[in-house]
Every structure is written in C-alpha cells, then in structure tokens.
Design a protein around this motif. Sequence first.
Motif, PDB file in Angstrom:
ATOM      1  N   GLN A  38       0.812  -1.214   0.000  1.00  0.00           N
ATOM      2  CA  GLN A  38       0.000   0.000   0.000  1.00  0.00           C
ATOM      3  C   GLN A  38       0.848   1.267   0.000  1.00  0.00           C
ATOM      4  O   GLN A  38       0.338   2.359  -0.256  1.00  0.00           O
ATOM      5  CB  GLN A  38      -0.924   0.022   1.228  1.00  0.00           C
ATOM      6  N   ASP A  39       2.123   1.138   0.280  1.00  0.00           N
ATOM      7  CA  ASP A  39       3.039   2.283   0.283  1.00  0.00           C
ATOM      8  C   ASP A  39       3.687   2.366  -1.101  1.00  0.00           C
ATOM      9  O   ASP A  39       4.707   1.737  -1.379  1.00  0.00           O
ATOM     10  CB  ASP A  39       4.101   2.078   1.367  1.00  0.00           C
ATOM     11  N   THR A  40       3.091   3.166  -1.960  1.00  0.00           N
ATOM     12  CA  THR A  40       3.528   3.234  -3.352  1.00  0.00           C
ATOM     13  C   THR A  40       4.973   3.698  -3.481  1.00  0.00           C
ATOM     14  O   THR A  40       5.788   3.064  -4.168  1.00  0.00           O
ATOM     15  CB  THR A  40       2.612   4.177  -4.150  1.00  0.00           C
ATOM     16  N   ASP A  41       5.320   4.810  -2.850  1.00  0.00           N
ATOM     17  CA  ASP A  41       6.649   5.392  -3.026  1.00  0.00           C
ATOM     18  C   ASP A  41       7.752   4.453  -2.547  1.00  0.00           C
ATOM     19  O   ASP A  41       8.768   4.253  -3.225  1.00  0.00           O
ATOM     20  CB  ASP A  41       6.749   6.731  -2.288  1.00  0.00           C
ATOM     21  N   THR A  42       7.557   3.867  -1.345  1.00  0.00           N
ATOM     22  CA  THR A  42       8.580   2.973  -0.802  1.00  0.00           C
ATOM     23  C   THR A  42       8.709   1.712  -1.642  1.00  0.00           C
ATOM     24  O   THR A  42       9.823   1.228  -1.905  1.00  0.00           O
ATOM     25  CB  THR A  42       8.239   2.604   0.652  1.00  0.00           C
ATOM     26  N   SER A  43       7.583   1.183  -2.098  1.00  0.00           N
ATOM     27  CA  SER A  43       7.616  -0.021  -2.931  1.00  0.00           C
ATOM     28  C   SER A  43       8.294   0.258  -4.268  1.00  0.00           C
ATOM     29  O   SER A  43       9.127  -0.533  -4.738  1.00  0.00           O
ATOM     30  CB  SER A  43       6.197  -0.545  -3.165  1.00  0.00           C
ATOM     31  N   VAL A  44       7.973   1.377  -4.879  1.00  0.00           N
ATOM     32  CA  VAL A  44       8.571   1.731  -6.163  1.00  0.00           C
ATOM     33  C   VAL A  44      10.076   1.903  -6.020  1.00  0.00           C
ATOM     34  O   VAL A  44      10.867   1.420  -6.851  1.00  0.00           O
ATOM     35  CB  VAL A  44       7.923   3.005  -6.737  1.00  0.00           C
ATOM     36  N   ALA A  45      10.503   2.563  -4.956  1.00  0.00           N
ATOM     37  CA  ALA A  45      11.939   2.778  -4.743  1.00  0.00           C
ATOM     38  C   ALA A  45      12.669   1.444  -4.591  1.00  0.00           C
ATOM     39  O   ALA A  45      13.766   1.255  -5.149  1.00  0.00           O
ATOM     40  CB  ALA A  45      12.160   3.652  -3.510  1.00  0.00           C
ATOM     41  N   GLN A  46      12.065   0.505  -3.857  1.00  0.00           N
ATOM     42  CA  GLN A  46      12.719  -0.792  -3.680  1.00  0.00           C
ATOM     43  C   GLN A  46      12.709  -1.600  -4.972  1.00  0.00           C
ATOM     44  O   GLN A  46      13.708  -2.266  -5.302  1.00  0.00           O
ATOM     45  CB  GLN A  46      12.054  -1.590  -2.564  1.00  0.00           C
ATOM     46  N   ILE A  47      11.626  -1.550  -5.712  1.00  0.00           N
ATOM     47  CA  ILE A  47      11.570  -2.259  -6.987  1.00  0.00           C
ATOM     48  C   ILE A  47      12.660  -1.746  -7.922  1.00  0.00           C
ATOM     49  O   ILE A  47      13.329  -2.538  -8.612  1.00  0.00           O
ATOM     50  CB  ILE A  47      10.182  -2.101  -7.642  1.00  0.00           C
ATOM     51  N   LYS A  48      12.871  -0.456  -7.949  1.00  0.00           N
ATOM     52  CA  LYS A  48      13.931   0.099  -8.799  1.00  0.00           C
ATOM     53  C   LYS A  48      15.301  -0.434  -8.393  1.00  0.00           C
ATOM     54  O   LYS A  48      16.131  -0.759  -9.255  1.00  0.00           O
ATOM     55  CB  LYS A  48      13.918   1.635  -8.715  1.00  0.00           C
ATOM     56  N   ARG A  49      15.542  -0.550  -7.089  1.00  0.00           N
ATOM     57  CA  ARG A  49      16.827  -1.091  -6.640  1.00  0.00           C
ATOM     58  C   ARG A  49      16.982  -2.548  -7.074  1.00  0.00           C
ATOM     59  O   ARG A  49      18.075  -2.987  -7.465  1.00  0.00           O
ATOM     60  CB  ARG A  49      16.961  -0.972  -5.115  1.00  0.00           C
ATOM     61  N   ILE A  50      15.888  -3.300  -6.983  1.00  0.00           N
ATOM     62  CA  ILE A  50      15.934  -4.707  -7.378  1.00  0.00           C
ATOM     63  C   ILE A  50      16.200  -4.830  -8.877  1.00  0.00           C
ATOM     64  O   ILE A  50      17.019  -5.642  -9.320  1.00  0.00           O
ATOM     65  CB  ILE A  50      14.615  -5.416  -6.989  1.00  0.00           C
ATOM     66  N   VAL A  51      15.521  -4.009  -9.668  1.00  0.00           N
ATOM     67  CA  VAL A  51      15.709  -4.046 -11.123  1.00  0.00           C
ATOM     68  C   VAL A  51      17.106  -3.578 -11.497  1.00  0.00           C
ATOM     69  O   VAL A  51      17.768  -4.166 -12.367  1.00  0.00           O
ATOM     70  CB  VAL A  51      14.631  -3.195 -11.819  1.00  0.00           C
ATOM     71  N   ASP A  52      17.578  -2.528 -10.843  1.00  0.00           N
ATOM     72  CA  ASP A  52      18.924  -2.024 -11.128  1.00  0.00           C
ATOM     73  C   ASP A  52      19.992  -3.082 -10.823  1.00  0.00           C
ATOM     74  O   ASP A  52      21.061  -3.089 -11.433  1.00  0.00           O
ATOM     75  CB  ASP A  52      19.203  -0.754 -10.320  1.00  0.00           C
ATOM     76  N   ALA A  53      19.681  -3.972  -9.876  1.00  0.00           N
ATOM     77  CA  ALA A  53      20.618  -5.050  -9.545  1.00  0.00           C
ATOM     78  C   ALA A  53      20.605  -6.165 -10.586  1.00  0.00           C
ATOM     79  O   ALA A  53      21.491  -7.014 -10.587  1.00  0.00           O
ATOM     80  CB  ALA A  53      20.287  -5.629  -8.170  1.00  0.00           C
ATOM     81  N   GLY A  54      19.570  -6.154 -11.472  1.00  0.00           N
ATOM     82  CA  GLY A  54      19.545  -7.123 -12.560  1.00  0.00           C
ATOM     83  C   GLY A  54      18.341  -8.038 -12.608  1.00  0.00           C
ATOM     84  O   GLY A  54      18.336  -8.995 -13.383  1.00  0.00           O
ATOM     85  N   ALA A  55      17.294  -7.771 -11.825  1.00  0.00           N
ATOM     86  CA  ALA A  55      16.129  -8.652 -11.795  1.00  0.00           C
ATOM     87  C   ALA A  55      15.286  -8.505 -13.058  1.00  0.00           C
ATOM     88  O   ALA A  55      15.143  -7.414 -13.609  1.00  0.00           O
ATOM     89  CB  ALA A  55      15.269  -8.365 -10.571  1.00  0.00           C
ATOM     90  N   ASP A  56      14.699  -9.624 -13.494  1.00  0.00           N
ATOM     91  CA  ASP A  56      13.777  -9.620 -14.631  1.00  0.00           C
ATOM     92  C   ASP A  56      12.333  -9.419 -14.187  1.00  0.00           C
ATOM     93  O   ASP A  56      11.533  -8.848 -14.933  1.00  0.00           O
ATOM     94  CB  ASP A  56      13.885 -10.945 -15.389  1.00  0.00           C
TER      95      ASP A  56
END
Length: 615
Positions: A38-56
């Motif tokens: 439900q926390d859009t900003d925090t979730s988006v920030a973490q997803i970006k870190r995961i993707v930047d690390a190489g996640a598909d």
Amino acid sequence: MDLFNYSRRGSSEVQIGAIPLGKNNPIRIQSMTNTSTQDTDTSVAQIKRIVDAGADYVRLTTQGIKEATNLKEINIALRRSNYMVPLVADVHFNPKVADVAAEFAEKVRINPGNYVDPARQFKSLSYTDEEYNSELEKIRTRLTSFINICKENHTAIRIGVNHGSLSDRIMSHYGDTPAGMVESCMEFLRICRDENFLNVVISIKASNTVIMVQTIRLLVATLEKENMFFPLHLGVTEAGEGEDGRIKSALGIGALLADGLGDTIRVSLSEAPEKEIPVAQKLVDYIIQRKDHPYIPGVQATEFNYLTPKRRKTTAVKNIGGDNVPVVLADRMDGKIDVDKDFTPDYIYVGQNLPIEKEKAEYIVDASHWNGEDHTWPAFNFEQLDLMQSNYAKLKFLFIPYMAMTDQVIDLLKKHPEVVIISQSNHPNRLGEHRALAHQLMNEGIENPLLFFQHYQEDDIENFQIKSAADMGALILDGFCDGLYLFNQGTLSHAQIDSTSFSILQAGRVRTVKTEYISCPGCGRTMFNLEKTIARVKASTNHLKGLKIGIMGCIVNGPGEMADSDYGYVGAGRGKVSLYKKKECIEKNIPEEEAVDRLIELIKSQGDYKETDED
C-alpha cells in the motif's frame, strides 16, 4: 534424462509482460519486495533497486483488495520512470484478491494449499471418494473463473506450492510427502490444461533441500507422463542469510539447474531483496557455462533411482563410508596448520612433510613420503598403483579421474577395500564426470568409499560458496558423497574454506555441525524487523549445535516449514510473536521486545539449552 551431459529441459514459453519465460529464453532472475504494497513510493523505490541489480521480475505481497488495487499505482509510477519490469502479485488465502490482482499485475502467484482449501491447521481429515471429488470440483469452479480473468487481461499464473502450506486435505490423503506436493500442483495444472490456458509457471519449494530437489524431480517426471511442458520457477524457501543462505540456495537450486531444470530462479535471503540478485546471477552464469561441453560417456547404474535416491552402499574404512557421516578433507600444504575448533577437518592433506605440532585431525601425506605412522595415511595418484598395492597402511587415498578408471584400477579396488577413492575432474561439467565415476563403481559392484575433490581459483568468498555448493549439491543428494575436499588457489583463508565445507554438508542434510536457522526472506506480511531479529536470535542460540530454529515473518509458511524445526519464532501480528515447539504453538502474541528471551526460556524448559562455556 542424461545424468552426465548438461542440456536444458525443453519447456513451453510463457508471456509475462514484455519479458517471456521458458523455451529458448535465458534463465530469468527475480526477487520480492519486503515493503508494504500500500506504500507506493517505498515499494517503487525498492523495486527500482531490485531491477537495477539485474532482476527480470519483481513480486509483491497482496494480502487484501487494497494491496492488489494499489499495484495499478505502483505500475504507473514505474512506467513513468521507464521501468518496464513485469510485476507479480503474491496471493494467499483469498481468491478474490487474485481476481483483482490479475487486472494490474503481469503475473499472479496463487498457492494451491490455501487458494480454495482452508488455511492449514494440521488436522487429519477423512474423505470418501465422492467427497474428495467434490472438493476438486470446488477448486475447478473457482479456478476457472480466475483463469477467465487472466485470459481477458493477458495475465500469467504461477502455481506456487510450498512445503510449509500444504492443505490439510492433501496432507490427510498423501501425507507430508513429495507425492503430495506434486499432486497439489497437478490438480491445478490439469484444470489449466482443460481450460486451454497455458500461460502458467510452476514452483514447488521447501526449506529442506532434500525435499525440494526430490519433489521437483518427481514433478518433472509427472509432467512428462501427462505431456505437459510448463516452465519451472526454482527456489529454496527460508534459506536464511549470510553464508548459510547462499550455500543452501546454491546447493538446492544448483542441483536442479545442473540437470537442466529451471527457467527462472529466486534466491530467498533474509536480507535486502536487491542482495539476492547477484547471488542468483552468479549461480546461473556458473551452471550455464557447461552448455555444449565435451561428451561424457557415463553409464547409469541400474540400481540408481533418480527420483528417490539412497546413499550408495560402501564398506567403512575407519570413519569414512558405511554409515558414517561424510568427512571433510582439507589442504594445508602451505605449512600453516591452523584450524577452527568448531570446523576442524577430519583429515588434513599436508603433501610431503608432516607438521611438528598436530591438531586433532588425521593427516594425509604423499605416498612416497609416508613414514608408516598409524595416525598418518598415504595418498596415491593413479600412476602409483603398484606402490599402493605394496603399501600396508590400513587407510589409503587414491586420487583418480573418471577417464583413468581402467580395468586394472577396477580390479585393484575390488582387492583393496582399504582404499578411499578421491574423484578428480577438470572437465567443464565436473558434476557429470564425478557422477559417471560413482555410477561406474555401482555398476562394477565396488564398495570403496568415495570423496570428491573440487578445485577453484577464487579470491571472493561468495563466489567460492556458490560454486562449491552448486558442484556438490547433486552429488550429495544423489547419495554419492562420503566426503569432500575443497581446494582453492586464491586468497581465501583456511577457516573460510573449512567453514564452507561443513556448511555444504549441513545444507545437504548429511552432517550437522552447528545450529540451523530456517528464516524467511521477508515480505510485506512480515511483522518485525527480520534482519535485526535473526541477529538477536543467533547471538543467543548459535552455540546450540544440532538444533533447528525457524524465524518466520508471518503465518503463511511459518508453522508448516517449522514442522522440520525444533523451535519456531513467528510473527503473529504487528509487534506480536508466537513461539512454537515443532508444530505446536506454545505461546501466542508475545510482545516482540520479550520474544527472544521467552524463546530461550522455552528452549531451556525443554532441556535443549546449554551455556556457551559447556563442552
């Protein structure tokens, strides 16, 4: 399946957003957020870190309708930042949530153990055939409705079975077995096939690497019988963190990847999710290097059962083979005889010269320099067969590669049961050659113990842990390992190598030398700070060798996965913890600040606690 030569299993292609899975696509890497959905900003920030690390792909927990609906806002925010990663909704207990999530996520994971069946309560249930079929019809009706929504929205489905959340219905009918886990999955897959919905991914996970690997092997065999080719998602649940999490994941996932199984993986660490990605990528990269390797002419032993392997029968030589736990052989040819009292190798190979001061380990010396001491054992290579036959030691080690297993060597081994074989390989697919040698021994009726020599050139401990665990996984789980010898030409310390050796054996469930922690990676359902809690529990219990302690963020898999643990620490609500003794909940809703101390009190009350200064 060819046990000796690597090739990927053929699977169908599943479209997940713009990143397809299976068939000829690369093995995909994924992780899961531990934020509130439900926390859009925090979730988006973490997803970006995961993707930047190489996640598909990235998965998010969706406990309720609000979380499922908010996937739309998270998706919009990511797209605005040019992050096109497909999102996966993780649903438990409420099929209505899955219906909503299918409108906003590219894939929805549902758990057969709690999708229609009620949450697991460890009850023994009895059904007539008519009643059991009626339950299956309930699943068909509900799942068909969900499938239609997924068809309309071009949403993929992951059928995700967890050992820790099998339904009471399945448990009562099949028991807590790989067969039950596979059937739980197949019930849903047959409905998908009947509805001509093939955009499906499968996962079956467990925290126990033995169960996890055997179940996936059985699943693949079952899929082949029913002419299904769905892609596989691999993972070891509750693998933990640090060295143990990496080794357990690499051993279990690596054992399957090495046999060509798996189209996407998630390494579940009790750490920040972006830290999972490099570990997973290193594991995949290491395994797929074996593609197109030189052919290995192995012959499968008729008595070997790939689906339910048993330990190879051997004659014990001292403490090696037979019913003994696998031994650790280590290298000290640099002259530095330093050992950790908690991880002292059983045998130390010193080359030509024995040290003046000896530790409690046995010593192995090159055969040409052996002085006949009873507490020192000679090592030969396959060019010294005549010398080995004339040697009178009660224990001898023979270093030999598979391609040197001539008729002369086979005849010698049959006449000399005191010889312990150390399998060597510099083949691109060393697992294939090690396996081929083990199967040849079985085919020839040779019962000499078998150790595996694994050679590396690593300066990075994580790389060493991942590669060595992946190389040993299938050998341990196939029942071939009477011991291992990790040799590294790099800057790693003896302590790091020895610790890795013992941790590999423990991850393979063949030797226990320390406390085992079964801890989840955390998600939006987690009820406490997982990393800090694990650190506190470990600080109080890491001297309790042999105990298994589960540390679980919530109840989804908690009680189920902890059935394999001695004690459990489970999030029961915000700031509340429940304590378990195996499957039984002993104390409920303890304030988090008191929970670790109460866990220690529980362990003490059961007589399983000792002070750190006790032997």
